[in-house]
Enzyme design. Sequence first.
Site, short mmCIF file in Angstrom:
data_model
loop_
_atom_site.label_atom_id
_atom_site.label_comp_id
_atom_site.label_asym_id
_atom_site.label_seq_id
_atom_site.Cartn_x
_atom_site.Cartn_y
_atom_site.Cartn_z
N GLU A 295 -8.94 0.96 6.42
CA GLU A 295 -10.13 1.79 6.20
C GLU A 295 -11.27 1.26 7.04
OE1 GLU A 295 -11.44 2.29 2.11
OE2 GLU A 295 -9.37 2.46 1.43
N ARG B 21 -2.66 7.44 6.07
CA ARG B 21 -2.58 6.58 4.89
C ARG B 21 -3.06 7.38 3.70
NH1 ARG B 21 -6.69 2.35 2.58
NH2 ARG B 21 -5.40 1.64 0.87
N GLU C 153 -7.52 -3.03 -2.34
CA GLU C 153 -8.76 -3.71 -2.71
C GLU C 153 -8.75 -4.31 -4.12
OE1 GLU C 153 -12.09 -1.12 -1.92
OE2 GLU C 153 -11.85 -1.34 0.23
C1 FCB Z 1 -13.21 1.70 -0.39
C2 FCB Z 1 -12.15 2.48 -1.15
C3 FCB Z 1 -12.07 3.94 -0.77
C4 FCB Z 1 -13.45 4.51 -0.55
C5 FCB Z 1 -14.22 3.68 0.42
C6 FCB Z 1 -15.58 4.21 0.77
O1 FCB Z 1 -13.64 0.65 -1.18
O2 FCB Z 1 -10.89 1.90 -0.96
O3 FCB Z 1 -11.36 4.60 -1.76
O4 FCB Z 1 -14.08 4.65 -1.76
O5 FCB Z 1 -14.37 2.38 -0.08
#
Ligand code: FCB
Length: 437
Positions: free
Chosen positions: A343, A76, A165
């Site tokens: 993530e 990704r 996000e």
């Molecule tokens: C998320 C973001 C990513 C990174 C992680 C730790 O909020 O999407 O870019 O900063 O946190």
Amino acid sequence: MAPTLPPGFRFGVATAAYQIEGAVSDDGRGESIWDRFSHTPGKVVGGETGDVACDHYHRWRDDLDLMQALGAEAYRFSIAWPRVLPAGDGEPNPAGIAFYRELAEGLRERGIEPIATLYHWDLPQALQDRGGWAARETAERFAEYAALIAAELGDVVTEWITVNEPWVVAIVGHAHGSKAPGISDWPTALRVSHHLLLGHGLATQALSGAEVGITLNLAPVHGDPEAARRWDGHLNRWFLDPVLRGEYPADMVELYEREYGPLDCVKDGDLATIATPTGFLGVNYYTPIRVREDESERPLRAAQVEPGPPTTTMGWEVAPEGLTELLLRVRADYGDVPIAITENGAAYEDPPADNGSVEDPERTAYLESHLAALRVAMDAGVDVRRYCVWSFLDNFEWEHGYDQRFGIVHVDYATQRRVPKRSARFYRDYIRAARGD
Ligand code: FCB
């Protein structure tokens, strides 16, 4: 790991353009709000910027080789909007498009599935100058950008994340002001949240025929019950409800409108657009949230409680069971939505990479426990299709600069040398075992 993984399931790694690419002025790239923000004194720890970052723009072939050696099945990455449309709209930049085409083709050649995020926070500064996400037209420009990318790359990339996000972009960028564009105004933040969601819906339509999802940062919220309910509404339901049900949560509409007046940015038909069916929901999970009643905090009348140990260097509580809880809750409240964990990972202080290896037992344990928690949710029937570790490389962690290291691969920023950490070897072996190799 139980022997059976659902067909098509992939283990991946994740990054984002501004955090790794560098090369901010190469080949016609335009300025982004993160260039502007990071170059504004006092905004980023140590005055650091993404000017060079991991120099991935020049080193991507080696990075992909390393990714392949570590057994990643999906990658990704994000497309920098100002690299492909330097002014945000108008003339595309062929060199920018070519970069992402080569990257995606390079992934396929190595047997790695490309998953491209269209908006990981690097809005073209030219669009910010016209109002940014507070202006409805930015959602329309975003849809045009999505259509351009679909036409240019749709043959090689078939999985897309529209927006990464939206809570962080809206609230941290426009209410708290600690991320770009650094605005501190709640009514603006709420307008931005709506326009991001609208942009997501419009982009989903522009990408129709492909696998598309939005990535939300979600978390279980615990604490004083009413405070937790408001925080849950703010962080989770404000985004889940419109995307999956086509409505904003009534309690939060009431709360926000009582504080700030009518949400008149929401026009007829917007919610239907936002709820355009998608292939999956992207979920980023790091930590649960704990809150308590606090009248002085506006508008939520709730404050976050500092967690006890164990925490990461971000101060985030380590709670793998929160991932299970979250996934079961999404299914209970929103039905059988296919999920991609886009993530999950942790920042720790790692020892130097002097002797060619980096021991990061805490990150390794974090990944191991969260993969186990994921498995519990999957065994309970949650339809999870992707799991991506944040992050493949140590990188520019936004306002925290380079101090917070999330990578499973260590980056020595002075030499750009990459050294896989113990967590990378753990992940490689984990994937092999899960595949029965
Ligand atoms: C998320 C973001 C990513 C990174 C992680 C730790 O909020 O999407 O870019 O900063 O946190």
